[in-house]
Design a protein around this motif. Structure first.
Motif, short mmCIF file in Angstrom:
data_model
loop_
_atom_site.label_atom_id
_atom_site.label_comp_id
_atom_site.label_asym_id
_atom_site.label_seq_id
_atom_site.Cartn_x
_atom_site.Cartn_y
_atom_site.Cartn_z
N PRO A 189 6.52 17.06 -0.78
CA PRO A 189 7.98 17.27 -0.83
C PRO A 189 8.76 16.33 0.07
O PRO A 189 9.91 15.98 -0.23
CB PRO A 189 8.13 18.73 -0.38
N ALA A 190 8.15 15.89 1.18
CA ALA A 190 8.89 15.04 2.11
C ALA A 190 8.90 13.57 1.69
O ALA A 190 9.83 12.83 2.01
CB ALA A 190 8.29 15.16 3.52
N HIS A 191 7.86 13.13 0.99
CA HIS A 191 7.71 11.70 0.70
C HIS A 191 7.89 11.35 -0.78
O HIS A 191 8.12 10.19 -1.10
CB HIS A 191 6.32 11.22 1.14
N TYR A 192 7.75 12.33 -1.68
CA TYR A 192 7.76 11.98 -3.11
C TYR A 192 9.07 11.35 -3.56
O TYR A 192 9.05 10.39 -4.35
CB TYR A 192 7.45 13.21 -3.96
N PRO A 193 10.25 11.83 -3.14
CA PRO A 193 11.49 11.17 -3.62
C PRO A 193 11.54 9.68 -3.30
O PRO A 193 11.98 8.88 -4.13
CB PRO A 193 12.59 11.95 -2.88
N ARG A 194 11.06 9.30 -2.11
CA ARG A 194 11.07 7.88 -1.76
C ARG A 194 10.07 7.11 -2.63
O ARG A 194 10.36 6.01 -3.12
CB ARG A 194 10.75 7.71 -0.28
N LEU A 195 8.85 7.67 -2.82
CA LEU A 195 7.86 7.02 -3.68
C LEU A 195 8.37 6.90 -5.11
O LEU A 195 8.16 5.87 -5.77
CB LEU A 195 6.55 7.81 -3.66
N ARG A 196 9.06 7.93 -5.57
CA ARG A 196 9.59 7.95 -6.94
C ARG A 196 10.64 6.85 -7.13
O ARG A 196 10.76 6.27 -8.21
CB ARG A 196 10.20 9.33 -7.19
N ALA A 197 11.40 6.56 -6.07
CA ALA A 197 12.42 5.52 -6.18
C ALA A 197 11.83 4.12 -6.05
O ALA A 197 12.31 3.17 -6.68
CB ALA A 197 13.49 5.74 -5.11
N VAL A 317 -6.54 -8.00 -11.30
CA VAL A 317 -5.19 -8.27 -11.82
C VAL A 317 -4.24 -7.11 -11.53
O VAL A 317 -3.08 -7.31 -11.18
CB VAL A 317 -5.26 -8.55 -13.33
N ILE A 318 -4.74 -5.88 -11.67
CA ILE A 318 -3.86 -4.73 -11.46
C ILE A 318 -3.40 -4.64 -10.01
O ILE A 318 -2.38 -4.03 -9.69
CB ILE A 318 -4.57 -3.44 -11.90
N GLY A 319 -4.15 -5.28 -9.10
CA GLY A 319 -3.74 -5.31 -7.71
C GLY A 319 -2.46 -6.09 -7.47
O GLY A 319 -1.82 -5.93 -6.42
N LEU A 320 -2.06 -6.95 -8.42
CA LEU A 320 -0.78 -7.64 -8.32
C LEU A 320 0.38 -6.66 -8.26
O LEU A 320 1.44 -6.96 -7.70
CB LEU A 320 -0.60 -8.59 -9.51
N PHE A 321 0.22 -5.48 -8.88
CA PHE A 321 1.26 -4.47 -8.85
C PHE A 321 1.04 -3.46 -7.72
O PHE A 321 2.01 -2.99 -7.12
CB PHE A 321 1.29 -3.72 -10.19
N VAL A 322 -0.22 -3.14 -7.45
CA VAL A 322 -0.51 -2.14 -6.42
C VAL A 322 -0.19 -2.67 -5.02
O VAL A 322 0.38 -1.95 -4.19
CB VAL A 322 -1.99 -1.70 -6.51
N GLY A 323 -0.55 -3.94 -4.75
CA GLY A 323 -0.32 -4.50 -3.42
C GLY A 323 1.14 -4.50 -3.01
O GLY A 323 1.50 -3.96 -1.95
N PRO A 324 2.06 -5.09 -3.81
CA PRO A 324 3.48 -5.04 -3.42
C PRO A 324 4.04 -3.63 -3.33
O PRO A 324 4.89 -3.36 -2.49
CB PRO A 324 4.16 -5.84 -4.55
N PHE A 325 3.56 -2.72 -4.19
CA PHE A 325 4.04 -1.33 -4.12
C PHE A 325 3.65 -0.69 -2.78
O PHE A 325 4.48 -0.03 -2.13
CB PHE A 325 3.47 -0.52 -5.27
N MET A 326 2.41 -0.89 -2.34
CA MET A 326 1.99 -0.31 -1.07
C MET A 326 2.76 -0.94 0.10
O MET A 326 3.12 -0.24 1.06
CB MET A 326 0.48 -0.49 -0.89
#
Length: 355
Positions: A189-197, A317-326
């Motif tokens: 509940p505390a972090h999901y809104p930020r992750l969702r955005a 290849v999928i790490g191209l999206f995961v890395g910047p997201f993290m």
């Protein structure tokens, strides 16, 4: 015991991931493609398209964009192989004379010229040499063909599952989003809104950066191919643009074209093309691509660069999206903690407290 309610969901998620481990890539790619293309789907729906028609149109467009270059490449390779076969047939009939540079080799010139005259300069010698070489390597080629065949079939299955999942997400996307939002708000509940955005901004920013750079490299290197005198520079530029979507694709492309020019005797053009490609690739990968990807989520240059490099080296290849997201999540937390930290009192207030 504060985190005890999370234990069962985490264990269940780990068990589910283990059960679906061979298909997590298909599910992840379907989700990424849905996030990237969702604004287009919404645009078509607002213009009155039925959900089924919009989903089908976007799916066909994605399939054509991925399969089309493969068909062009296969057609070009077929024509080149046909020309190579004709060349080898003519050389086999007449024999291949020893080149002049072979006589100038230090130490080994005499045995090398003797071997060449015995095996390649005589009519039919080239065919005999190829047949003997294929005979020696046939067991390895047969084993490699089996591995390639199974790999192609497995990737075809994964592609089918990705497209099928993407089609379902287009049709039932709002329901899926409601389920995911509900689970996220209950578990985090505390972090999901930020992750969702952050998630859609990061994924679409990465896709925009990758596609923009692919188009740029295709155009720039296509012009370089034309200047260097490479055959079919427009086709090679298109192929380079699509290969630039894959890590290592662009350097592989201009390196192969440089070797082709070198084999045709254009050493200066080959060296110039390779040098220009290396410089252009360094500038794009180290400065332009991170800037485009980090713009939407307000990430600094080094964060995007290390996110891309770390993601690719760890997850492919999928790490191209995961890395910047993290990295975007990390900097969002850092900024939140900085904003929430108590600000030091001004110097005047400190003096008043001391007095």
């Amino acid at each position: 015991m504060r985190y005890a309610p999370l234990l069962l969901p985490v264990l269940f998620a780990a068990a589910l991931a283990f059960l679906l481990q061979h298909f997590l890539g298909s599910l992840a790619w379907a989700g990424l493609l849905a996030v990237i293309t969702w604004p287009l789907h919404q645009l078509l729906l607002r213009r009155g398209w039925p959900p089924l028609a919009s989903a089908t149109t976007l799916l066909v467009a994605l399939l054509v964009s991925f399969v089309g270059p493969s068909i062009l490449l296969f057609n070009a390779l077929t024509n080149e192989l046909a020309g190579l076969e004709r060349l080898l047939t003519n050389l086999n009939l007449t024999g291949v004379a020893a080149p002049a540079w072979l006589y100038r080799l230090p130490l080994i010139a005499e045995p090398a010229v003797k071997w060449w005259n015995e095996h390649l300069a005589v009519p039919g010698g080239l065919r005999t040499l190829i047949q003997s070489g294929l005979g020696d390597f046939m067991p390895q080629l047969t084993g490699a063909a089996r591995i390639w065949g199974s790999t192609i079939l497995a990737n075809a299955l994964y592609l089918f599952l990705t497209l099928l999942t993407l089609f379902v997400l287009y049709l039932h996307g709002p329901a899926v989003v409601r389920y995911v939002d509900g689970a996220g708000e209950r578990l985090l509940p505390a972090h999901y809104p930020r992750l969702r955005a952050i998630l859609p901004l990061s994924v679409r920013g990465t896709a925009l950066g990758l596609c923009s750079i692919a188009v740029l490299e295709g155009v720039v290197l296509g012009i370089a191919y034309a200047i260097a005198g490479a055959p079919a520079p427009a086709l090679l530029g298109v192929i380079t643009g699509y290969l630039a979507l894959i890590p290592g694709g662009a350097p592989l492309s201009f390196t192969m074209v440089s070797l082709l020019l070198l084999g045709q005797g254009h050493a200066g053009a080959a060296l110039g093309l390779f040098s220009w490609g290396a410089v252009e690739l360094f500038m794009v990968d180290k400065f332009i691509r991170p800037k485009l990807i980090g713009k939407r989520v307000n990430l600094p240059f080094l964060a995007v660069l290390f996110g891309l490099l770390g993601g690719v080296s760890t997850m492919g290849v999928i790490g191209l999206f995961v890395g910047p997201f993290m990295m975007a999540v990390l900097f969002a937390w850092l900024r939140d903690s900085r904003d929430a930290a108590p600000q030091p009192a001004p110097a005047a207030e400190k003096l008043e407290r001391i007095g």
